[in-house]
Write an enzyme that holds these catalytic residues in place. Structure first.
Site, mmCIF file in Angstrom:
data_model
loop_
_atom_site.group_PDB
_atom_site.id
_atom_site.type_symbol
_atom_site.label_atom_id
_atom_site.label_comp_id
_atom_site.label_asym_id
_atom_site.label_seq_id
_atom_site.Cartn_x
_atom_site.Cartn_y
_atom_site.Cartn_z
ATOM 1 N N ASP A 138 87.310 94.393 -5.264
ATOM 2 C CA ASP A 138 86.146 94.048 -6.076
ATOM 3 C C ASP A 138 86.056 95.065 -7.198
ATOM 4 O OD1 ASP A 138 83.576 92.889 -6.916
ATOM 5 O OD2 ASP A 138 83.633 91.948 -4.941
ATOM 6 N N HIS A 188 85.626 90.096 -10.768
ATOM 7 C CA HIS A 188 85.434 91.104 -9.711
ATOM 8 C C HIS A 188 86.665 91.993 -9.586
ATOM 9 C CE1 HIS A 188 81.515 89.946 -8.061
ATOM 10 N NE2 HIS A 188 81.870 88.682 -8.207
ATOM 11 N N GLU A 215 82.067 83.881 -9.710
ATOM 12 C CA GLU A 215 81.236 84.622 -10.662
ATOM 13 C C GLU A 215 81.970 85.165 -11.887
ATOM 14 O OE1 GLU A 215 77.645 86.089 -7.801
ATOM 15 O OE2 GLU A 215 79.416 87.362 -7.752
HETATM 16 C C1 ACM Z 1 79.780 85.746 -3.614
HETATM 17 O O1 ACM Z 1 78.809 86.045 -2.921
HETATM 18 N N1 ACM Z 1 79.826 86.089 -4.886
HETATM 19 C C2 ACM Z 1 80.893 85.000 -3.056
#
Ligand code: ACM
Ligand code: ZN
Length: 539
Positions: free
Chosen positions: A201, A276, A341
């Site tokens: 991440d 991420h 995201e």
């Molecule tokens: C997530 O909670 N962004 C998968």
């Protein structure tokens, strides 16, 4: 007692104690087995008791795991041997019809017989044997004044879902190998079979990759701002040293994968893309659209605009190299590629990304993301692996073979199932264990939001709008633990226990065998086991 008399009593008690109408005197087994009938009497484990097995080395390993679990607390030798006449018999028998992971357990006053078609079934079965013993059996030191008895029962049991998972984010905070093993132990005792390991991440890259050493030399470390709230941490300043973090070496990863395999748990690695990945871009900024430079963020980042460039060929070479090493370490049939995201601002202004859109005849940046994921899927498929990603991989069109992990709600899983794709349900509203489980005034600081034990227990992974045929694509469900606010193992345990205990019954037990009242009555015994194991949990 005359045998006919005994039979009458056994039949009556079987009727009374049949688990369909869960009786308070039923043994407190979680998750609730498919069928469990209690008879009169107990099996008594003695210093001379022996564990026998049939089925070769894998059955031997399961027998040894049962013995190893019981030796410290009982002080008994519990020798294991390959034959059929131990006091506790583990029998491998694949004749007849067996469901995946099925086991059958018969306890009489004379012996315990656990039968399964596979060592995996035996392993699930010994988790039930553990729970039929007194909670002190879980302890690591000799417990005295305990009657080591197992009630006479007949159990047939198998899981409802193939994917019974629990996730752990080791990027936002790093957890050492010992804790990962403990986490896997917790999953195993709950009969879960997937450990979803979120290794990448923004705030830390946690897996050693030989070909790209800076991923861990640079990407695994950030400046220490642990004294500041997660979302108001100043980025690394010039001259500051990044000292906070950690990563797993290849050897450590192999050790964990093997440890999980011994517990019949698949470790599904998650290598995030295209977003991420601030940690990766801090190490290799050339795979972004802008070229950086970047530093590993020590806290929250939003929106996530610094993502891999989908226009440059080098990005895909890099990712294929990384995934090749990941596949060497993880035998999992699935590789999780994140996909969540991504803010596509940079893709909109990047000449390479725009050229890719034109040359591939894509409509927009959503289709560019779909191109990205499809390309990675093709690579994984050509190596015999399947791609799984968060539900954003639906944007711009789903890759042909992809499995969807539905987190934003149920919709992603429904869309996947309706189009013939497999889905794992992990909706925030039932499965994110990083929010409060009680009054925030008395709980560790967490994400805002409340997810009570009762709500987790009420989770039904198969949405009612799916037909029976479509429902088959819902292969299971999982809990998630994001660790922005979780800095140590004890807090991680506290956040998942006992919510994971509730989830285990959701994913294992037949819906008609599930009832909140029965679960709540059985839970205190499980908590006594947690106490004996030294686990931290919410009361
Ligand atoms: C997530 O909670 N962004 C998968
Ligand atoms: Zn780009």
């Amino acid at each position: 007692m005359k045998i006919s008399y005994l039979l009458v009593i056994m039949t009556l008690s079987a009727l009374l104690f049949s688990c369909k109408t869960e009786h308070p005197s039923l043994p407190a087994v979680i998750p609730m087995p498919v069928s469990m009938e209690v008879a009169i009497g107990d099996f008594v484990l003695k210093p001379s008791s022996r564990i026998s097995y049939t089925g070769g080395v894998e059955a031997a390993a399961v027998a040894e795991q049962l013995a190893a679990m019981l030796r410290p607390s009982t002080g008994f030798a519990l020798n294991t041997s390959e034959d059929s006449d131990g006091d506790i018999r583990l029998v491998t028998d694949n004749s007849g019809e067996w469901k995946p992971e099925e086991y059958r357990l018969s306890v009489t006053g004379r012996r315990v017989t656990l039968t399964a078609a596979t060592p995996e079934g035996l392993f699930r079965g010994i988790q039930t044997v553990r729970q039929l013993l007194p909670p002190q059996a879980e302890g690591s030191a000799i417990a005295t004044d305990v009657d080591w008895v197992i009630p006479c029962v007949d159990i047939t049991d198998y899981p409802r879902f193939d994917w019974r998972g629990m996730h752990l984010d080791v990027s936002r905070h790093f957890f050492d190998v010992d804790f990962i093993k403990r986490y896997i132990d917790i999953l195993a005792m709950h009969k879960l079979n997937v450990f979803h390991w979120h290794l990448v991440d923004d705030q830390g890259w946690r897996i050693e990759i030989k070909k790209y050493p800076r991923l861990t030399e640079t990407g695994a470390w950030r400046v220490d701002r642990e004294d500041k709230p997660w979302n108001s941490r100043e980025p690394q300043q010039p001259g500051e040293k990044a000292t906070y973090g950690g990563f797993y070496t290849r050897e450590q990863i192999k050790e964990i994968v093997e440890y999980a395999a011994e517990r019949y748990i698949t470790v599904v690695p998650e290598i995030e893309m295209p977003a991420h990945v601030g940690s990766a871009l801090a190490a290799y900024p050339q795979y972004s659209c802008t070229g950086g430079p970047f530093t590993v963020p020590p806290g929250g980042v939003w929106p996530i605009t610094d993502i891999y460039c989908a226009g440059k060929e080098e990005t895909f070479t890099f990712l294929e190299d990384v995934l090749t090493e990941v596949m060497e370490l993880f035998p999992s049939p699935w590789i999780h590629v994140g996909g969540d995201e991504a803010d596509k601002t940079e893709w909109r202004r990047c000449p390479d990304c725009q050229a890719r859109i034109r040359n591939e005849g894509l409509k927009d940046e959503d289709e560019l993301q779909s191109y990205f994921i499809r390309r990675i899927e093709k690579f994984l498929n050509s190596n015999g692996r399947g791609l799984i990603g968060w539900d954003e991989i639906l944007q711009g069109g789903l890759a042909p073979e992809a499995t969807v992990m539905s987190w934003q709600g149920f919709e992603g899983g429904v869309a996947a199932a309706k189009s013939g794709h497999q889905a794992v349900m992990a909706p925030v509203s039932y499965c994110y264990f990083n929010v409060y489980q009680g009054d925030p005034a008395t709980e560790p600081v967490s994400f805002s939001g409340l997810l009570t034990l009762k709500k987790v227990y009420s989770f039904e992974p198969v949405p009612p709008e799916l037909t029976p045929d479509e429902s088959k694509y819902i292969i299971g469900a999982q809990g998630c633990l994001w660790t922005e606010y979780i800095t140590d193992g004890k807090t991680a345990e506290y956040m998942i226990l006992p919510r994971l205990t509730a989830l285990s019954e959701v994913v294992w037990s037949a819906p008609e065998n599930r009832a909140w009242e029965g679960f709540s009555a059985r839970l205190p015994k499980m908590m006594e086991r947690f106490d004996a194991m030294g686990l931290t949990y919410s009361k």
